[in-house]
Structures are given as C-alpha cells and as structure tokens.
Scaffold this motif. Structure first.
Motif, PDB file in Angstrom:
ATOM      1  N   ALA A 400     -11.979  90.230 -26.658  1.00 31.63           N
ATOM      2  CA  ALA A 400     -10.777  89.392 -26.634  1.00 31.63           C
ATOM      3  C   ALA A 400     -11.006  88.134 -25.805  1.00 31.63           C
ATOM      4  O   ALA A 400     -11.930  88.051 -24.992  1.00 31.63           O
ATOM      5  CB  ALA A 400      -9.609  90.188 -26.071  1.00 31.63           C
ATOM      6  N   LYS A 401     -10.153  87.149 -26.000  1.00 30.89           N
ATOM      7  CA  LYS A 401     -10.209  85.909 -25.233  1.00 30.89           C
ATOM      8  C   LYS A 401      -9.998  86.210 -23.750  1.00 30.89           C
ATOM      9  O   LYS A 401      -9.168  87.053 -23.391  1.00 30.89           O
ATOM     10  CB  LYS A 401      -9.118  84.950 -25.728  1.00 30.89           C
ATOM     11  N   ILE A 402     -10.757  85.554 -22.891  1.00 32.51           N
ATOM     12  CA  ILE A 402     -10.613  85.752 -21.448  1.00 32.51           C
ATOM     13  C   ILE A 402      -9.373  85.003 -20.965  1.00 32.51           C
ATOM     14  O   ILE A 402      -9.243  83.792 -21.175  1.00 32.51           O
ATOM     15  CB  ILE A 402     -11.857  85.260 -20.687  1.00 32.51           C
ATOM     16  N   LYS A 403      -8.463  85.731 -20.333  1.00 26.19           N
ATOM     17  CA  LYS A 403      -7.242  85.136 -19.794  1.00 26.19           C
ATOM     18  C   LYS A 403      -7.134  85.482 -18.313  1.00 26.19           C
ATOM     19  O   LYS A 403      -7.215  86.658 -17.943  1.00 26.19           O
ATOM     20  CB  LYS A 403      -6.012  85.652 -20.546  1.00 26.19           C
ATOM     21  N   LEU A 404      -6.960  84.471 -17.485  1.00 20.52           N
ATOM     22  CA  LEU A 404      -6.873  84.674 -16.037  1.00 20.52           C
ATOM     23  C   LEU A 404      -5.525  84.202 -15.515  1.00 20.52           C
ATOM     24  O   LEU A 404      -4.994  83.189 -15.976  1.00 20.52           O
ATOM     25  CB  LEU A 404      -7.998  83.907 -15.330  1.00 20.52           C
ATOM     26  N   LYS A 405      -4.994  84.942 -14.542  1.00 20.38           N
ATOM     27  CA  LYS A 405      -3.720  84.579 -13.918  1.00 20.38           C
ATOM     28  C   LYS A 405      -3.994  83.883 -12.591  1.00 20.38           C
ATOM     29  O   LYS A 405      -4.615  84.448 -11.693  1.00 20.38           O
ATOM     30  CB  LYS A 405      -2.858  85.824 -13.677  1.00 20.38           C
ATOM     31  N   LEU A 406      -3.521  82.637 -12.461  1.00 17.24           N
ATOM     32  CA  LEU A 406      -3.705  81.834 -11.250  1.00 17.24           C
ATOM     33  C   LEU A 406      -2.382  81.724 -10.513  1.00 17.24           C
ATOM     34  O   LEU A 406      -1.377  81.305 -11.089  1.00 17.24           O
ATOM     35  CB  LEU A 406      -4.247  80.455 -11.599  1.00 17.24           C
ATOM     36  N   ILE A 407      -2.397  82.080  -9.231  1.00 19.46           N
ATOM     37  CA  ILE A 407      -1.198  82.040  -8.392  1.00 19.46           C
ATOM     38  C   ILE A 407      -1.310  80.907  -7.386  1.00 19.46           C
ATOM     39  O   ILE A 407      -2.368  80.706  -6.775  1.00 19.46           O
ATOM     40  CB  ILE A 407      -1.024  83.366  -7.612  1.00 19.46           C
ATOM     41  N   THR A 408      -0.238  80.159  -7.220  1.00 21.07           N
ATOM     42  CA  THR A 408      -0.183  79.202  -6.114  1.00 21.07           C
ATOM     43  C   THR A 408       1.260  79.045  -5.677  1.00 21.07           C
ATOM     44  O   THR A 408       2.181  79.466  -6.376  1.00 21.07           O
ATOM     45  CB  THR A 408      -0.804  77.842  -6.490  1.00 21.07           C
ATOM     46  N   ASN A 409       1.441  78.434  -4.503  1.00 26.64           N
ATOM     47  CA  ASN A 409       2.791  78.360  -3.932  1.00 26.64           C
ATOM     48  C   ASN A 409       3.571  77.163  -4.466  1.00 26.64           C
ATOM     49  O   ASN A 409       3.012  76.140  -4.849  1.00 26.64           O
ATOM     50  CB  ASN A 409       2.735  78.288  -2.405  1.00 26.64           C
ATOM     51  N   THR A 410       4.861  77.321  -4.485  1.00 24.48           N
ATOM     52  CA  THR A 410       5.750  76.237  -4.896  1.00 24.48           C
ATOM     53  C   THR A 410       5.861  75.195  -3.786  1.00 24.48           C
ATOM     54  O   THR A 410       5.549  75.458  -2.631  1.00 24.48           O
ATOM     55  CB  THR A 410       7.151  76.785  -5.209  1.00 24.48           C
ATOM     56  N   GLY A 411       6.294  73.997  -4.168  1.00 23.78           N
ATOM     57  CA  GLY A 411       6.655  72.992  -3.170  1.00 23.78           C
ATOM     58  C   GLY A 411       5.597  71.970  -2.835  1.00 23.78           C
ATOM     59  O   GLY A 411       5.850  71.070  -2.039  1.00 23.78           O
ATOM     60  N   SER A 412       4.388  72.082  -3.394  1.00 22.51           N
ATOM     61  CA  SER A 412       3.336  71.127  -3.075  1.00 22.51           C
ATOM     62  C   SER A 412       2.781  70.499  -4.342  1.00 22.51           C
ATOM     63  O   SER A 412       2.299  71.200  -5.239  1.00 22.51           O
ATOM     64  CB  SER A 412       2.204  71.801  -2.295  1.00 22.51           C
ATOM     65  N   LYS A 413       2.819  69.170  -4.400  1.00 22.28           N
ATOM     66  CA  LYS A 413       2.245  68.461  -5.546  1.00 22.28           C
ATOM     67  C   LYS A 413       0.742  68.678  -5.600  1.00 22.28           C
ATOM     68  O   LYS A 413       0.163  68.808  -6.688  1.00 22.28           O
ATOM     69  CB  LYS A 413       2.575  66.974  -5.413  1.00 22.28           C
ATOM     70  N   VAL A 414       0.085  68.704  -4.426  1.00 20.99           N
ATOM     71  CA  VAL A 414      -1.364  68.921  -4.392  1.00 20.99           C
ATOM     72  C   VAL A 414      -1.708  70.285  -4.979  1.00 20.99           C
ATOM     73  O   VAL A 414      -2.622  70.415  -5.802  1.00 20.99           O
ATOM     74  CB  VAL A 414      -1.903  68.806  -2.950  1.00 20.99           C
ATOM     75  N   ALA A 415      -0.982  71.324  -4.558  1.00 17.99           N
ATOM     76  CA  ALA A 415      -1.251  72.668  -5.059  1.00 17.99           C
ATOM     77  C   ALA A 415      -1.035  72.739  -6.565  1.00 17.99           C
ATOM     78  O   ALA A 415      -1.865  73.281  -7.309  1.00 17.99           O
ATOM     79  CB  ALA A 415      -0.363  73.677  -4.343  1.00 17.99           C
ATOM     80  N   GLU A 416       0.072  72.181  -7.021  1.00 19.09           N
ATOM     81  CA  GLU A 416       0.383  72.232  -8.451  1.00 19.09           C
ATOM     82  C   GLU A 416      -0.634  71.439  -9.273  1.00 19.09           C
ATOM     83  O   GLU A 416      -1.117  71.907 -10.313  1.00 19.09           O
ATOM     84  CB  GLU A 416       1.796  71.683  -8.679  1.00 19.09           C
ATOM     85  N   SER A 417      -0.982  70.244  -8.795  1.00 16.82           N
ATOM     86  CA  SER A 417      -1.944  69.416  -9.527  1.00 16.82           C
ATOM     87  C   SER A 417      -3.317  70.072  -9.566  1.00 16.82           C
ATOM     88  O   SER A 417      -4.025  70.008 -10.576  1.00 16.82           O
ATOM     89  CB  SER A 417      -2.043  68.028  -8.875  1.00 16.82           C
ATOM     90  N   THR A 418      -3.704  70.711  -8.462  1.00 22.02           N
ATOM     91  CA  THR A 418      -4.983  71.416  -8.433  1.00 22.02           C
ATOM     92  C   THR A 418      -4.983  72.561  -9.429  1.00 22.02           C
ATOM     93  O   THR A 418      -5.975  72.798 -10.137  1.00 22.02           O
ATOM     94  CB  THR A 418      -5.282  71.950  -7.020  1.00 22.02           C
ATOM     95  N   ALA A 419      -3.867  73.277  -9.503  1.00 28.44           N
ATOM     96  CA  ALA A 419      -3.766  74.396 -10.442  1.00 28.44           C
ATOM     97  C   ALA A 419      -3.957  73.924 -11.879  1.00 28.44           C
ATOM     98  O   ALA A 419      -4.688  74.549 -12.663  1.00 28.44           O
ATOM     99  CB  ALA A 419      -2.416  75.093 -10.283  1.00 28.44           C
ATOM    100  N   PHE A 420      -3.334  72.819 -12.229  1.00 32.51           N
ATOM    101  CA  PHE A 420      -3.457  72.329 -13.603  1.00 32.51           C
ATOM    102  C   PHE A 420      -4.844  71.759 -13.874  1.00 32.51           C
ATOM    103  O   PHE A 420      -5.340  71.838 -15.011  1.00 32.51           O
ATOM    104  CB  PHE A 420      -2.363  71.306 -13.898  1.00 32.51           C
TER     105      PHE A 420
END
Length: 580
Positions: A400-420
């Motif tokens: 099957a296709k490899i699917k990974l779950k990435l967790i990061t905290n809310t409230g930070s543009k840096v964290a969100e941008s890094t996640a994407f």
C-alpha cells in the motif's frame, strides 16, 4: 532553570526561556530618570501553555519559564557565560578530587510566611522528592552515578543552616552544571504530600507557587489556562533590596491563538514584547515605536521519528530515517520558512556551544546529500518500494501507499509552514503526509506521554521500549533546548532510559558515550571534545530525529523598554528592565 534541557513546541522558545505576551500596559518614568517601578510588562506568545507550575513535574520550557519568574535558582549566566550568583553567597566549591560540591546559600532567603530557606530544604528536596521511586522525576538520571556496576543517587548532606555538600563516589566533570540547576521546595510544606504522586500533583501550595516567598522578582497572581498568567511585583524580593527590582508592577504572559494575532497586538501597542515570525522582522524593524533584537539561541528545531510500536514500522530502520531526512532540504526550511534566520543542523549541539564540532557529521538534507532520487533508492533497498517501468514506486510492506501522520502545535506560522514543506518534500518521493495541528498541551499529553498497553503505569515521557502514546503518530515537529556548557544533559533525549526520549530511540554506544562525558577520564577537555564529536557523528547517522536548523531568534520590544542586553541569554537581567 533555563539551563536544563527541555521540550519546546515547534514555534516557541526562540529567546531561551523568555518569550510570551499580553494586552495592556501603563507606563511612567520617575523624575530622576533612574528606573522606577511602573506599568505592566506584557509578553505575547502563540505557543502552548505550561504543563504545570509544580516544577518537579515539569518537562517543558514554558513551565520552567513561568516558574522561573518566581524562583531565581542558584545562579545564571550572562551573554558571555559569566556566572551571576542568585541564591548563592559565593561560587560552588568543588573539592580537589572532584567528589564534593559545597553550596553556600545567602542568609536572607525566605519562604512565604517568613520561614528561612535552609540547606535542609535543599537536601530534603533531593533525597525525599527528586530521588524518590514514587516520584518518577524526569531528570533523576542527572543525579545518578555508576558505582560497582549499579546506578545509585549521589549523597547530599547538611553542613549547617546555609551550607550543604553533595558527595559523589565517581568523578563527573560536568556535574557542576547539574548542581547549578538545582531547585528547591520548602520541607515544611512538601513533606505533607510526600509518598503520593496524586496528592503531590494536586497540592495547592505547590501549584499556585504560594510558597515562593522572596525567592524571585515576581510572585504568582493569576493563571487562566490557555489565556494568560499574571505575576505581580514581589516587594520582598531579596535581589531588590538596594535598587528596588523588579521595575514592573506586573509581568504578564498572554497567549494568542495565532502568530498573526500576536503580531497585530504588538503593532497596536497592546503588548510589550514578543518573538517575531521571520516574515515580520523587516516590517517591525521599520517601526519607530519598536526595537527588534536578532540573537542566537541555545536550541535546534527538528522533526522526531516515532520508533515505538504505534509509529510506522519503517521508522525503526536507520536507513529509512536517513532516506527521509535526505529528501527534506534544510536550506529550503531556512530560506523559505525562516527567511535566512538560521543555519543547518545535523546533530544536537548548537553552533553557539563551545563544544560544537561538525567534523565527520553526516550532513543529510544539504548539498549532494539532499537527493530525492537517492532517498527513493535507499527506501527501495530497505524493502519499501518496487520498480515499475524503470521508476521506483514507494510502497509499504503490504504493497500500500506509505502514509505518515505529522503532528505539530497550533499557533505558529513557522511550525505550520515547516509542516507543509515537509509534506511537499516527502510527497515528491511518493509518501503521503497527513498534517495534524494540535494545542501544545494536547501534544504533550496524547502524543508525548506513553505507557505499556494494559499496564498500570502512570503515563510519562519514557515508560520503556514497549510503551506507546495514547494517539499514534509518525513525525512530530518540535525543538530541544541544550545546555551549551553541558551538552551531556541532552542524554535525557537520546539515552535509552532518557526521561524525555519520547520516540523510543536506543543505541548502546550512545548510552556509553553520554556516560563517558561524565567520567573521570573526561576531566581532560580534549577527551570530552572527542566524546561530543563522536556522539554528534553517531546521532547524525542514526537520525532518531531530523535535525533541521539552529534558529536565530528575532524579539520585538516596545522602544521605551530599557536595560536589555541582547545576546544568547538576553533575559538574564530581565528584573532590571524598565520603562524609560
């Protein structure tokens, strides 16, 4: 307490232990022009709230930051690593054989109610709380040594009312820095809750900091969870007897839901200080009402790989972790997310530490080792791919296709941008990444803390190899603080039994090297340097985490805040800041 290694969320903590926020401020200056007590200092944060104000139970930087406003600690360092005494009357005296450490306290320290702080309080805190089996203190390992093949606690003893000595049986060249991080509870209060984790955790006096007396510049006033904490000027502060520090009526840390809301509050003048996201730096530097300091940090930002049983099985393979790291460009993170405010990281010792050495590091994610095709080849070799018409298609062991779950905290543009960015980079090689943004407190409770399924263990950050978190995960974006003078404190993250080893990493050689860094042999600084170089090399190869960056912090203050000394530990004299 800022010297202690600690967890921090992906988007906060970039100024050391000082980075928060709030909403209102009154200002005034006394007629002489000298500092005068006035107004409210409001620090803005879009990171998560603290876990607890009960310091023995804390493992996150935010908790230590809150608590540190009311408890100075034995000492601190200025921006040049010069010692600044706090609760101590003089420097710690180390015996010639390196086995005894004598601490002499000031004689004007008091608990609330006027009872003097004594050496007995410190010895009680160590023996009966920090070292107690019932407590499961995350940093207990810092206070142990190997004697005749057994791991035992060091022996503290009372010399007199203001002097105590900690005795070791083995030499540890970095133990001095462990001692300087020592904190304390009043024996007459804490002893009421001794022996029961539940009652100790719920103890009202320990959770509202009402015992702190004159031990810090501020005292607890109010904490509204996920909104703000308010500390008020401590008129009894031992350090303010001559000049009246601190100079603010209140120190408030205000939590905002997003970095955008925090920046708007700073621009409107509703808060006094906040950390800036990279894209906001230029704008705020052009504001005459604001001053911005760009400073180095004592941390690295990274992505943790879950090697426990509730993570993707492939992450237990070193080659798989190397491949994933090779597919994510460090310079992309620095330039696209941090806008140049940072440097590539490959291991756990920041460039700001005198122990930093990049000799022999496997520099994955940069130059020739930022290679998506090579990453796919490595994953294929590890059994996670097939060749179709000359192309590599990445699949799980079941096809099957490899699917990974990435967790990061809310409230930070840096964290969100890094996640994407991570999602895009791994998507380019055919791995699907599901991003889940959660509050920092949820991240700590549901994704960090773990226990062995079916056991009666209390959840903690490392309950052994078979323990798993409440919620499954594969990747977490976060950051680690490092004690720049004592990197061996990071054992807590990487040793098999490390109290904050939430991802289940284990390498006997790493365990042995951390022990060697604290051995008699390592009294020779050249030996210690070699140990840290080897540790850095192994961790760069094992990749328990993808070391992204050593970030540079940008901190905004209102222009009328005076007394700031920018640098690696710019908050060391925060009690001397004033409006002028």
């Amino acid at each position: 307490m800022c010297g202690r290694a600690a967890l921090l969320s992906a988007g906060i903590g970039l100024s050391g232990c000082l980075e928060r926020e709030a909403k209102e401020q009154n200002q005034s200056t006394n007629l002489t022009g000298a500092p005068g007590k006035s107004g409210k200092f409001i620090e803005g944060s879009s990171g998560g709230d603290a876990e607890t104000l009960n310091w023995l139970l804390a493992s996150d930087a935010t908790s230590f930051g809150y608590i540190g406003l009311t408890l100075d600690g034995l000492m601190t360092y200025d921006n040049n690593f010069n010692t600044i005494l706090r609760w101590m009357k003089k420097d710690i005296e180390v015996s010639d054989d390196g086995l005894s450490y004598t601490v002499t306290l000031r004689d004007d320290l008091e608990w609330s109610g006027g009872k003097p702080v004594t050496s007995e309080d410190f010895v009680y805190t160590m023996k009966n709380l920090m070292f107690a089996d019932w407590m499961a203190y995350s940093y207990a390992g810092d206070w142990k040594e190997e004697v005749d093949g057994k791991s035992v606690f060091i022996e503290p003893g009372v010399d007199n009312e203001t002097t105590f000595t900690i005795h070791r049986k083995t030499v540890n060249p970095e133990f001095l820095y462990t001692v300087t991080d020592l904190n304390v509870y009043p024996k007459h209060i804490a002893s009421k809750y001794e022996g029961d984790v539940k009652t100790f955790t719920q103890a009202p006096e320990l959770n509202d900091l009402s015992y702190t007396g004159n031990l810090g510049p501020y005292r607890y006033k109010e904490w509204i969870r996920n909104d703000k904490i308010v500390m008020e000027h401590n008129p009894d502060y031992y350090g303010g007897k001559v000049k009246g520090e601190p100079y603010f009526d209140e120190y408030i840390i205000k939590i905002f839901g997003t970095s955008e809301a925090r920046h708007a509050a700073m621009e409107a003048g509703d808060i006094t200080s906040t950390g800036l996201e990279p894209e906001q730096v230029k704008k705020f530097k052009e504001m005459p009402s604001v001053q911005v300091f760009t400073v180095p940090t004592s941390q690295y930002q990274m992505m943790q790989y879950n090697m426990r049983d509730n993570g993707w099985a492939g992450l237990k393979d070193k080659k798989v972790r190397q491949a994933l790291t090779m597919a994510i460009g460090k310079e992309k993170i620095i330039q696209q997310v941090r806008l140049g405010f940072g440097e590539p990281a490959y291991s756990f010792i920041p460039k700001t530490s005198p122990w930093y050495d990049d000799t022999g590091l496997l520099k994955l994610g940069l130059g020739d080792l930022y290679n998506k095709n090579k990453a796919k080849e490595m994953l294929l070799d590890a059994g996670y791919g097939v060749r179709e018409n000359g192309e590599i298609k990445l699949v799980d062991k079941n096809g099957a296709k490899i699917k990974l779950k990435l967790i990061t905290n809310t409230g930070s543009k840096v964290a969100e941008s890094t996640a994407f960015l991570v999602k895009q980079e791994l998507g380019d090689i055919g791995i699907e990444v599901d991003i889940k943004l959660v509050p920092w407190e949820t991240e700590l409770r549901k994704y960090y803390m773990n226990k062995v399924p079916g056991s009666d263990q209390q959840p903690r950050n490392n309950n052994g190899a078979r323990a798993v978190s409440e919620e499954p995960w594969d990747l977490i974006l976060a950051g680690h603080f490092v004690d720049l003078l004592q990197p061996s404190g990071s054992e807590i993250f990487f040793a098999t039994d490390g109290g904050l080893n939430i991802y289940g990493y284990s390498n006997p050689r790493v365990d042995a090297l951390f022990k060697k860094a604290r051995s008699k042999e390592a009294l020779d600084k050249n030996v210690r340097k070699e140990v840290y170089a080897e540790l850095s090399k192994i961790l760069s190869e094992d990749q328990p985490i993808d070391f992204f960056t050593f970030p540079t912090a940008n901190i905004a203050f209102k222009a009328d805040v005076k007394g700031i000394e920018p640098g690696i530990n710019m908050n060391y004299n925060y009690m001397e800041w004033y409006f002028g």
